[in-house]
Design an enzyme around this catalytic site. Structure first.
Site, mmCIF file in Angstrom:
data_model
loop_
_atom_site.group_PDB
_atom_site.id
_atom_site.type_symbol
_atom_site.label_atom_id
_atom_site.label_comp_id
_atom_site.label_asym_id
_atom_site.label_seq_id
_atom_site.Cartn_x
_atom_site.Cartn_y
_atom_site.Cartn_z
ATOM 1 N N CYS A 35 0.861 -1.193 -0.135
ATOM 2 C CA CYS A 35 0.145 -0.107 0.012
ATOM 3 C C CYS A 35 0.990 1.075 0.025
ATOM 4 O O CYS A 35 1.877 1.171 0.775
ATOM 5 C CB CYS A 35 -1.119 -0.192 1.086
ATOM 6 N N HIS A 78 -9.015 -4.048 -2.239
ATOM 7 C CA HIS A 78 -8.095 -3.102 -1.226
ATOM 8 C C HIS A 78 -8.422 -1.785 -1.288
ATOM 9 O O HIS A 78 -8.475 -0.821 -0.368
ATOM 10 C CB HIS A 78 -6.681 -3.341 -1.776
ATOM 11 N N GLU A 79 -8.836 -1.144 -2.275
ATOM 12 C CA GLU A 79 -8.818 0.220 -2.766
ATOM 13 C C GLU A 79 -10.364 0.555 -2.353
ATOM 14 O O GLU A 79 -10.532 1.739 -1.434
ATOM 15 C CB GLU A 79 -8.789 0.445 -4.182
ATOM 16 N N HIS A 133 -10.204 1.348 1.478
ATOM 17 C CA HIS A 133 -9.711 2.725 1.752
ATOM 18 C C HIS A 133 -10.865 3.635 2.112
ATOM 19 O O HIS A 133 -10.759 4.640 2.737
ATOM 20 C CB HIS A 133 -8.792 3.192 0.764
HETATM 21 NI NI NI Z 1 -3.798 1.183 -0.124
#
Ligand code: NI
Length: 186
Positions: A100, A142-143, A146
């Site tokens: 990341c 993953h994104e 966020h």
């Molecule tokens: Ni990330």
């Protein structure tokens, strides 16, 4: 265009829930996407979410480069996803390495759904509704995390598979299987 400053783990912007983008076609959203694309190119990652550049909005950009080691992954050119909705398809969980840009120098094995449905709007305002798998699905999960203030260490199942890129590159070890509990109706 501008290269934006990337927030690192510890900054509260990475822990907040981002808000929906009211108008995906607004010029300031197009400008943000352009600047994020330049920032991602400069930083050398595959994905970047708006909170990572201190913008608490529900949008991210990503790409799946061609020729990845885990072959069979189709290339996905850089694209933006605005107001994404991610829904698991099936219960299969895969382990894979993730890094990341907000946690530089480190990576870890993280369990993710093998297949998900991705819905949202792209950078041109066109609707997205597709089923994606493998590394593509991993990047998107993953994104999207966020946008809910979740970073990959919060998803880890086994902290032994967490290390510095430079060290991990020297060793090859098999990733653990993740055993799911039997699905229950409730
Ligand atoms: Ni990330």
């Amino acid at each position: 265009m501008a290269i934006l400053k990337i927030a690192r783990m510890g900054h509260p912007v990475l822990l907040a829930r981002a808000v929906e983008v009211a108008d995906p076609k607004a010029p300031e959203i197009a400008r943000l996407i352009e600047n994020m694309a330049e920032t991602l190119e400069d930083a050398g990652g595959v994905g970047l979410a708006a909170p990572q550049v201190h913008e608490g909005l529900r949008l991210f950009i990503y790409k799946v480069p061609g020729g990845r080691a885990d072959a069979g992954e189709p290339e996905v050119p850089l694209r933006a996803v605005i107001n994404p909705v991610i829904t698991p398809v099936g219960t299969k969980i895969a382990m894979g390495w993730e890094g990341c840009l907000s946690i530089p120098g480190l990576r870890a094995a993280v369990p993710r759904y093998e297949t998900v449905r991705l819905a949202g709007v792209d950078g041109t305002g066109a609707a997205i509704d597709e089923e994606i798998s493998g590394f593509h699905a991993r990047v998107v999960q993953h994104e999207a995390d966020h946008l809910d203030g979740i970073m990959y260490p919060m998803r880890m199942a086994d902290f032994r598979y967490f290390g510095f890129n430079e060290e991990l590159a020297k060793f090859e070890f098999p990733l653990p299987e993740i055993r799911l509990k039997e699905p229950v109706d409730e």
